[in-house]
Design a protein around this motif. Structure first.
Motif, PDB file in Angstrom:
ATOM      1  N   ALA A   1      44.016  43.454  35.735  1.00  0.00           N
ATOM      2  CA  ALA A   1      45.093  44.331  36.408  1.00  0.00           C
ATOM      3  C   ALA A   1      44.517  45.607  36.672  1.00  0.00           C
ATOM      4  CB  ALA A   1      46.066  44.773  35.376  1.00  0.00           C
ATOM      5  N   PHE A   2      44.498  45.874  38.264  1.00  0.00           N
ATOM      6  CA  PHE A   2      43.780  46.903  38.823  1.00  0.00           C
ATOM      7  C   PHE A   2      44.671  47.563  40.077  1.00  0.00           C
ATOM      8  CE2 PHE A   2      40.735  44.501  41.682  1.00  0.00           C
ATOM      9  CZ  PHE A   2      41.559  43.582  41.982  1.00  0.00           C
ATOM     10  N   SER A   3      44.167  48.546  40.546  1.00  0.00           N
ATOM     11  CA  SER A   3      44.829  48.858  41.686  1.00  0.00           C
ATOM     12  C   SER A   3      44.036  48.879  42.772  1.00  0.00           C
ATOM     13  CB  SER A   3      45.316  50.608  41.426  1.00  0.00           C
ATOM     14  OG  SER A   3      45.439  51.154  42.586  1.00  0.00           O
ATOM     15  N   VAL A   4      44.382  48.420  43.917  1.00  0.00           N
ATOM     16  CA  VAL A   4      43.675  48.242  45.086  1.00  0.00           C
ATOM     17  C   VAL A   4      44.271  48.947  46.192  1.00  0.00           C
ATOM     18  CG1 VAL A   4      42.543  46.477  46.781  1.00  0.00           C
ATOM     19  CG2 VAL A   4      42.655  46.238  44.281  1.00  0.00           C
TER      20      VAL A   4
ATOM     21  N   THR B   1      47.843  42.113  39.790  1.00  0.00           N
ATOM     22  CA  THR B   1      47.184  41.368  38.406  1.00  0.00           C
ATOM     23  C   THR B   1      46.996  39.891  39.027  1.00  0.00           C
ATOM     24  OG1 THR B   1      48.854  42.565  37.422  1.00  0.00           O
ATOM     25  CG2 THR B   1      48.197  40.665  36.270  1.00  0.00           C
ATOM     26  N   LEU B   2      45.621  39.771  38.575  1.00  0.00           N
ATOM     27  CA  LEU B   2      44.964  38.378  39.333  1.00  0.00           C
ATOM     28  C   LEU B   2      44.660  37.497  37.841  1.00  0.00           C
ATOM     29  CD1 LEU B   2      43.147  39.518  42.092  1.00  0.00           C
ATOM     30  CD2 LEU B   2      45.240  38.514  42.204  1.00  0.00           C
TER      31      LEU B   2
ATOM     32  N   CYS C   1      29.201  43.190  46.210  1.00  0.00           N
ATOM     33  CA  CYS C   1      28.636  41.846  46.096  1.00  0.00           C
ATOM     34  C   CYS C   1      27.877  41.781  44.633  1.00  0.00           C
ATOM     35  CB  CYS C   1      27.503  41.480  47.357  1.00  0.00           C
ATOM     36  SG  CYS C   1      26.235  42.703  47.375  1.00  0.00           S
ATOM     37  N   ILE C   2      27.560  42.595  44.068  1.00  0.00           N
ATOM     38  CA  ILE C   2      26.734  42.707  42.761  1.00  0.00           C
ATOM     39  C   ILE C   2      27.451  43.283  41.653  1.00  0.00           C
ATOM     40  CG2 ILE C   2      24.555  42.238  43.767  1.00  0.00           C
ATOM     41  CD1 ILE C   2      24.239  45.284  43.318  1.00  0.00           C
ATOM     42  N   PHE C   3      28.860  43.629  41.899  1.00  0.00           N
ATOM     43  CA  PHE C   3      29.798  43.895  40.867  1.00  0.00           C
ATOM     44  C   PHE C   3      30.851  42.870  40.690  1.00  0.00           C
ATOM     45  CE2 PHE C   3      33.350  46.762  39.355  1.00  0.00           C
ATOM     46  CZ  PHE C   3      32.736  47.792  38.959  1.00  0.00           C
ATOM     47  N   LEU C   4      30.844  42.705  39.179  1.00  0.00           N
ATOM     48  CA  LEU C   4      31.604  41.482  38.938  1.00  0.00           C
ATOM     49  C   LEU C   4      33.091  41.958  39.101  1.00  0.00           C
ATOM     50  CD1 LEU C   4      29.894  40.082  35.699  1.00  0.00           C
ATOM     51  CD2 LEU C   4      30.498  38.936  38.041  1.00  0.00           C
ATOM     52  N   ALA C   5      34.152  41.397  39.460  1.00  0.00           N
ATOM     53  CA  ALA C   5      35.475  41.698  39.574  1.00  0.00           C
ATOM     54  C   ALA C   5      36.042  41.958  38.254  1.00  0.00           C
ATOM     55  CB  ALA C   5      36.315  40.638  40.355  1.00  0.00           C
ATOM     56  N   ILE C   6      35.621  41.309  37.142  1.00  0.00           N
ATOM     57  CA  ILE C   6      36.110  41.795  35.952  1.00  0.00           C
ATOM     58  C   ILE C   6      35.793  43.219  35.408  1.00  0.00           C
ATOM     59  CG2 ILE C   6      36.676  39.541  34.610  1.00  0.00           C
ATOM     60  CD1 ILE C   6      33.859  40.021  33.395  1.00  0.00           C
ATOM     61  N   TRP C   7      34.948  43.807  36.079  1.00  0.00           N
ATOM     62  CA  TRP C   7      34.585  45.272  35.919  1.00  0.00           C
ATOM     63  C   TRP C   7      35.428  46.309  36.336  1.00  0.00           C
ATOM     64  CZ3 TRP C   7      28.324  44.581  37.402  1.00  0.00           C
ATOM     65  CH2 TRP C   7      28.027  43.851  36.276  1.00  0.00           C
ATOM     66  N   ALA C   8      36.209  45.622  37.336  1.00  0.00           N
ATOM     67  CA  ALA C   8      37.151  46.557  37.745  1.00  0.00           C
ATOM     68  C   ALA C   8      38.733  46.666  37.007  1.00  0.00           C
ATOM     69  CB  ALA C   8      37.588  46.043  39.380  1.00  0.00           C
ATOM     70  N   ASP C   9      38.570  45.963  36.220  1.00  0.00           N
ATOM     71  CA  ASP C   9      39.956  45.832  35.415  1.00  0.00           C
ATOM     72  C   ASP C   9      40.247  47.198  35.030  1.00  0.00           C
ATOM     73  OD1 ASP C   9      41.908  44.590  33.943  1.00  0.00           O
ATOM     74  OD2 ASP C   9      40.786  44.275  32.262  1.00  0.00           O
ATOM     75  N   LYS C  10      41.568  47.627  35.144  1.00  0.00           N
ATOM     76  CA  LYS C  10      42.146  48.875  34.800  1.00  0.00           C
ATOM     77  C   LYS C  10      41.567  50.040  35.754  1.00  0.00           C
ATOM     78  CE  LYS C  10      43.090  47.444  30.065  1.00  0.00           C
ATOM     79  NZ  LYS C  10      42.691  46.238  29.990  1.00  0.00           N
TER      80      LYS C  10
END
Ligand code: FES
Ligand code: FES
Length: 159
Positions: free
Chosen positions: A10-13, A19-20, A65-74
């Motif tokens: 869950a993150f803000s874009v 939430t994905l 491109c080298i940043f996992l999407a799960i690291w953007a959680d919250k």
């Protein structure tokens, strides 16, 4: 049994909560483009060298491109799609237009996010060309229109 390869984030874009349920191996670049349709985020080198995929995560400029999407959680993500407000380009976007800093445009969204980050970090300061160059050294333009880009950044920092 839960699938270990997928996780909910869950993150803000661009100010909107998302939430994905995503494959944990996906990069933030892939999630922004494929799951959210934010096609300003470009894939150039895909190895963290060209900056075409630059976005802000909690106001830090990163190569998505080298940043996992799960690291953007919250966290809070900004892409160029969120920069214009009420139909009006941001100061940085307008400076790129005014200075003709766009050729094919492939590198432009990444550059604009790099410039936005730079401008926000140096509000009220007089910056030098060297500072501008250093702050954008992670962004490459294959059309090599650097002079106009540097002019646009300088214009963006006018107070
Ligand atoms: S595509 Fe991410 S740095 Fe080149
Ligand atoms: S304007 Fe074409 S890659 Fe930069």
């Amino acid at each position: 049994m839960t699938n270990q390869k997928f996780r909910q984030i869950a993150f803000s874009v661009n100010g909107r909560q998302q939430t994905l349920y995503i494959d944990i191996r996906k990069s933030l670049l892939e999630v922004l483009r494929e799951d959210l349709g934010l096609n300003s985020v470009k894939q150039g080198c895909a190895v963290g060298e060209c900056g075409a995929c630059s976005v802000l995560v909690d106001e830090v400029l990163i190569d998505s491109c080298i940043f996992l999407a799960i690291w953007a959680d919250k966290k809070e993500v900004r892409t160029v799609e969120g920069e214009a407000k009420d139909g009006k380009l941001s100061k940085v976007q307008q400076a790129y237009v005014d200075e003709g800093a766009v050729q094919c445009g492939f590198c432009t969204p990444g550059f604009i996010m790099a410039t936005t980050s730079f401008v926000e970090q140096h509000q009220g300061e007089k910056v030098t060309r060297d500072q501008i160059k250093k702050a954008h050294e992670g962004n490459l333009c294959r059309c090599t229109g650097y002079q106009n880009i540097l002019n646009a950044v300088e214009k963006s920092t006018d107070n």
